[in-house]
Enzyme design. Structure first.
Site, mmCIF file in Angstrom:
data_model
loop_
_atom_site.group_PDB
_atom_site.id
_atom_site.type_symbol
_atom_site.label_atom_id
_atom_site.label_comp_id
_atom_site.label_asym_id
_atom_site.label_seq_id
_atom_site.Cartn_x
_atom_site.Cartn_y
_atom_site.Cartn_z
ATOM 1 N N CYS A 136 0.833 -1.212 0.000
ATOM 2 C CA CYS A 136 0.000 0.000 0.000
ATOM 3 C C CYS A 136 0.860 1.251 0.000
ATOM 4 C CB CYS A 136 -0.936 -0.006 1.199
ATOM 5 S SG CYS A 136 -0.088 -0.001 2.802
ATOM 6 N N HIS A 269 -2.117 0.962 7.125
ATOM 7 C CA HIS A 269 -2.475 1.058 5.710
ATOM 8 C C HIS A 269 -2.200 2.470 5.201
ATOM 9 C CE1 HIS A 269 -4.303 -0.238 2.061
ATOM 10 N NE2 HIS A 269 -5.458 0.381 2.202
ATOM 11 N N ASN A 289 -8.443 4.407 -2.188
ATOM 12 C CA ASN A 289 -7.891 3.178 -1.625
ATOM 13 C C ASN A 289 -7.251 2.339 -2.733
ATOM 14 O OD1 ASN A 289 -7.234 1.266 0.278
ATOM 15 N ND2 ASN A 289 -9.324 0.673 0.770
#
Length: 323
Positions: A136, A269, A289
């Site tokens: 991520c 994240h 995202n």
């Protein structure tokens, strides 16, 4: 107190209009069919059903009490720990060097528009899917550079996360990394190639970068301490979309709307702040995202402002300046 017990304590046990916990076996069979699940044995299938049932209970409670809506999705047979371990990837070591300049934003927020979104200006690239690779940090970092390139050159590009995974020796590829160290690595590597020249594999591999094909180069990077959460509005409009760290545990089953209850049990994240606005008198932030367009609001999610939702202010925001 765990999050389920918190909801029960504050609001009492409720039923969702969308889901019925008694129908969990039916929902689970539909889920297995929809996502082509093969558990290998009845023992494992039963274990997954129990996890699914637990997640369904949380979805029902949240749907009754949050302004956002939650749904059964591709993560619903995974425990939160499994989802975080497989589909995030932000690592927070005890100590990191300040390669990037640290700036304290301690002035009160300026007067800006009530709503702003870089997507409306066509400066945000398509939502990607990191898959089962803890990268991520690479996706959020490069998404910010893609947007900077679009702002500067009026062109959308797709940079190579795989180059970051394979060639960034500051971070740890699919085993995790940080935002500001990713910018540091890009400066040390000299640049980033296009994804078409270095395709995504969702796995650690040998470095194969071609310096002759670097499209984006970074000259400086910065980390920001924000005294006021609202100050992020000024920063967002000034520098472009901002990669930030969050705790993703409470967004796993998100479908749509503004999340009011997103706790922070530890940042894990990286996502990209792309805009802000107001809906039904609730001010919100919009994030991009990396779980594909079949998750959330076509890959994006919104959280309420000024409550440190998902711990979004607990780690310094990072940005970089491209040549």
């Amino acid at each position: 107190m765990n999050k389920i017990l918190f909801y029960l304590f504050v609001y009492g046990v409720v039923n969702s209009a969308a889901y019925d916990l008694l129908k969990a076996p039916n929902y689970f069979e539909e889920f297995v069919h929809r996502f082509n699940k093969d558990y290998g044995s009845e023992v494992e299938k039963l274990r997954r059903f129990k996890i699914f049932q637990h997640n369904l209970n949380e979805i029902i409670i949240k749907n009754q009490n949050d302004s956002a809506k939650y749904e059964i999705n591709k993560f619903s047979d995974l425990s939160k720990d499994e989802t975080i371990a497989k589909y995030t990837g932000l690592s927070l070591p005890i100590q990191t060097q300040n390669f990037c300049k640290v700036i304290v934003l301690d002035q009160p927020p300026g007067k800006g528009p009530l709503e702003f979104d870089w997507r409306r200006l066509n400066k945000v690239t398509s939502v990607k899917n990191q898959g089962m690779c803890g990268a991520c940090w690479a996706f959020a970092t490069l998404a910010s550079l893609e947007s900077q390139f679009a702002i500067k050159h009026n062109q959308l590009i797709n940079l190579s996360e795989q180059q970051m995974i394979d060639c960034d020796f500051v971070d740890a590829g699919c085993n995790g990394g940080l935002l500001h160290t990713a910018f540091e690595a890009i400066i040390k590597m000299g640049g980033v190639q296009l994804e078409s020249d270095y395709p995504y594999e969702a796995d650690n591999n040998n470095c194969r970068m071609n310096t002759n094909k670097f499209l984006v180069q970074v000259k400086d990077c910065y980390r920001y301490i924000t005294v006021y959460e609202e100050k992020l509005k000024d920063l967002l409009r000034l520098v472009g979309p901002i990669p930030m760290a969050i705790d993703a545990a409470d967004i796993v089953n998100y479908k749509q709307g503004i999340i009011k209850y997103c706790f922070n049990s530890g940042l894990n994240h990286a996502v990209l702040l792309v805009g802000y606005g107001v809906e039904n008198n609730i001010p919100y932030w919009t994030f991009k995202n990396t779980w594909g367009t079949d998750w959330g609001e076509e890959g994006f999610f919104r959280v309420q402002q000024n409550i440190n939702a998902c711990g979004m202010r607990n780690e310094l925001a990072s940005t970089a300046v491209i040549y």
